[in-house]
Design a protein around this motif. Structure first.
Motif, PDB file in Angstrom:
ATOM      1  N   GLU A   1       0.910  -1.178  -0.058  1.00  0.00           N
ATOM      2  CA  GLU A   1      -0.070  -0.134  -0.013  1.00  0.00           C
ATOM      3  C   GLU A   1       0.826   1.188  -0.002  1.00  0.00           C
ATOM      4  O   GLU A   1       1.811   1.328   0.666  1.00  0.00           O
ATOM      5  N   GLN A   2       0.383   2.149  -0.727  1.00  0.00           N
ATOM      6  CA  GLN A   2       0.996   3.435  -0.917  1.00  0.00           C
ATOM      7  C   GLN A   2       0.622   4.559   0.346  1.00  0.00           C
ATOM      8  O   GLN A   2      -0.760   4.687   0.342  1.00  0.00           O
ATOM      9  N   LEU A   3       1.321   4.856   1.139  1.00  0.00           N
ATOM     10  CA  LEU A   3       0.803   5.698   2.263  1.00  0.00           C
ATOM     11  C   LEU A   3       1.035   7.063   2.003  1.00  0.00           C
ATOM     12  O   LEU A   3       0.254   7.866   2.914  1.00  0.00           O
ATOM     13  N   THR A   4       1.754   7.595   1.271  1.00  0.00           N
ATOM     14  CA  THR A   4       1.898   9.171   1.243  1.00  0.00           C
ATOM     15  C   THR A   4       2.097   9.425  -0.453  1.00  0.00           C
ATOM     16  O   THR A   4       2.246   8.553  -1.217  1.00  0.00           O
TER      17      THR A   4
ATOM     18  N   GLY B   1       1.042   4.375  17.981  1.00  0.00           N
ATOM     19  CA  GLY B   1       1.719   5.503  17.679  1.00  0.00           C
ATOM     20  C   GLY B   1       2.036   5.835  16.248  1.00  0.00           C
ATOM     21  O   GLY B   1       1.966   5.081  15.508  1.00  0.00           O
ATOM     22  N   SER B   2       2.816   6.837  16.086  1.00  0.00           N
ATOM     23  CA  SER B   2       3.180   7.426  14.623  1.00  0.00           C
ATOM     24  C   SER B   2       4.417   6.564  14.326  1.00  0.00           C
ATOM     25  O   SER B   2       5.231   6.127  15.168  1.00  0.00           O
ATOM     26  N   LEU B   3       4.700   6.991  12.786  1.00  0.00           N
ATOM     27  CA  LEU B   3       5.827   6.625  12.219  1.00  0.00           C
ATOM     28  C   LEU B   3       6.453   7.747  11.953  1.00  0.00           C
ATOM     29  O   LEU B   3       5.861   8.991  11.982  1.00  0.00           O
ATOM     30  N   VAL B   4       7.885   7.791  12.654  1.00  0.00           N
ATOM     31  CA  VAL B   4       8.717   9.463  12.402  1.00  0.00           C
ATOM     32  C   VAL B   4       9.411   9.136  11.363  1.00  0.00           C
ATOM     33  O   VAL B   4      10.489   8.177  11.294  1.00  0.00           O
TER      34      VAL B   4
ATOM     35  N   SER C   1      -3.175   5.760  11.532  1.00  0.00           N
ATOM     36  CA  SER C   1      -4.709   5.812  11.505  1.00  0.00           C
ATOM     37  C   SER C   1      -5.285   6.887  10.643  1.00  0.00           C
ATOM     38  O   SER C   1      -6.146   6.468   9.712  1.00  0.00           O
ATOM     39  N   THR C   2      -5.100   8.004  10.863  1.00  0.00           N
ATOM     40  CA  THR C   2      -5.663   8.998  10.289  1.00  0.00           C
ATOM     41  C   THR C   2      -4.579   9.670   8.804  1.00  0.00           C
ATOM     42  O   THR C   2      -5.240  10.167   7.868  1.00  0.00           O
ATOM     43  N   ARG C   3      -3.554   8.909   8.776  1.00  0.00           N
ATOM     44  CA  ARG C   3      -2.709   9.246   7.575  1.00  0.00           C
ATOM     45  C   ARG C   3      -2.491  10.768   7.470  1.00  0.00           C
ATOM     46  O   ARG C   3      -2.208  11.048   6.373  1.00  0.00           O
ATOM     47  N   ILE C   4      -2.300  11.460   8.424  1.00  0.00           N
ATOM     48  CA  ILE C   4      -2.057  12.941   8.598  1.00  0.00           C
ATOM     49  C   ILE C   4      -0.652  13.073   8.924  1.00  0.00           C
ATOM     50  O   ILE C   4      -0.134  12.384   9.717  1.00  0.00           O
TER      51      ILE C   4
END
Length: 356
Positions: free
Chosen positions: A132-135, A151-154, A173-176
């Protein structure tokens, strides 16, 4: 292009010394990654408590050249069982070959080119075998650091249309994405690490303006380039509140890792010259203690969970970093270096110590 000293972001615009740990004589494919292109390796075992190493190893598919493309062989090494497991082959299309296995998510996160317009963040699910492409708004990625399952990926990455390496928190989760200091185009992030005990990210940063000034001085005087000041900052992974830990005067932080109450820094007093120096920094006080290590490693070095040694990417020779290049464990007490994985046909690009 293979270099012997450092890893880098493949962006000559951004940093004066392009110091990447890429595969030898590599020309990445321009084709974007698709789910069918991922080759699954061994099945993962149920996760439990413990630590492991996640490793990116690039290699020619046909063993000779790039005619059939290159792959990133994504592997894990369990510290308890001492077992190396190949999880998948991911096509190498990005500017810098980068991947990380996060067993708590059952996923591989990696960078890949999209339509020859820059690299984006992708995920490969180890259970469903889906990619899956995430960004879609990045240009290049230097680091991918997991924190917790919720938690986030950094990331350390560059936004499309910009030139600055930034610390970015990616909400799974939000992909923000939250870009730290988004309007500041002078501050460059170079290295980051996550400390589970502190629930914090530690980053090394420097001024791009100051670095350009040092480059001009070096060119004008025909002397070795001195780095700008490097600052190490603590970022609370939940609140994003920041706190300064230590500032290094005219020293480059080429690598940073963290364990319990300490940071392990790999530093250099000149750009592309001189031997790396190692030191421990007390997170609470910023007190720095020099650490004497008979190893050759400029990046990717982690304190063992028990504090009795370090895992590092380098060689056993202090003079030749290519001699026996691989991932090793150095024991402080016995002063022995134990090989974990030695590169042969391919090239070890990066590795990371993680909890499972």
């Amino acid at each position: 292009m293979k270099t012997s000293n450092y890893r880098i972001l493949i962006l000559s615009l951004l940093v004066p010394a392009l110091l990447s740990s890429c595969s030898p004589a590599s020309t990445p494919s321009a084709e974007p990654t698709s789910p069918k292109q991922i080759q699954s390796g061994e099945k993962t075992t149920p996760v439990g408590q413990g630590q492991y190493l996640s490793m990116t190893y690039t290699e020619y598919v046909n063993g000779k050249n790039a005619d059939q493309g290159m792959v990133m062989r994504v592997m894990t090494y369990d510290l308890s069982s001492k077992k190396m497991t190949k999880l998948a082959d991911v096509p190498y299309t990005s500017q810098y070959p980068l991947s990380v296995v996060y067993l708590l998510d059952h996923k591989i996160y990696y960078s890949a080119d999209v339509d020859d317009k820059g690299d984006q963040l992708f995920s490969y699910d180890l259970n469903t075998k889906k990619t899956e492409q995430l960004t879609d708004n990045l240009f290049a990625i230097n680091d991918i650091v997991p924190t917790t399952p919720d938690g986030s990926l950094v990331l350390v990455a560059v936004k499309k249309g910009e030139r600055t390496l930034k610390t970015i928190f990616y909400n799974k989760s939000t992909r923000i994405m939250k870009f730290m200091h988004d309007e500041n185009h002078d501050e460059q992030t170079w290295s980051i690490t996550y400390n589970p005990a502190k629930k914090a990210i530690y980053s090394s940063n420097y001024s791009a303006k100051e670095q350009n000034e040092q480059r001009e001085i070096s060119n004008r005087t025909q002397t070795i380039m001195v780095p700008p000041d490097n600052k190490v900052t603590e970022i609370n992974s939940v609140t994003k509140q920041e706190r300064s830990v230590i500032t290094l005067k005219n020293e480059e932080v080429s690598s940073i890792s963290s364990s319990n109450d300490q940071l392990l820094l790999v530093t250099a007093r000149f750009i592309n010259h001189g031997n790396p120096e190692y030191s421990l920094v007390d997170i609470a006080t910023g007190k720095r203690t020099k650490l004497e290590l008979p190893i050759s490693s400029r990046s990717f070095i982690y304190m063992s969970p028990d504090g009795k040694g370090v895992y590092y990417l380098g060689s056993t020779s202090l003079k030749n970093q290519e001699e026996g290049r691989g991932v090793y464990y150095y024991d402080f007490t016995s002063k022995t270096q134990t090989p974990i994985f030695i590169q042969k046909e391919g090239f070890i690009n990066n590795f990371m110590l993680l909890n499972k």
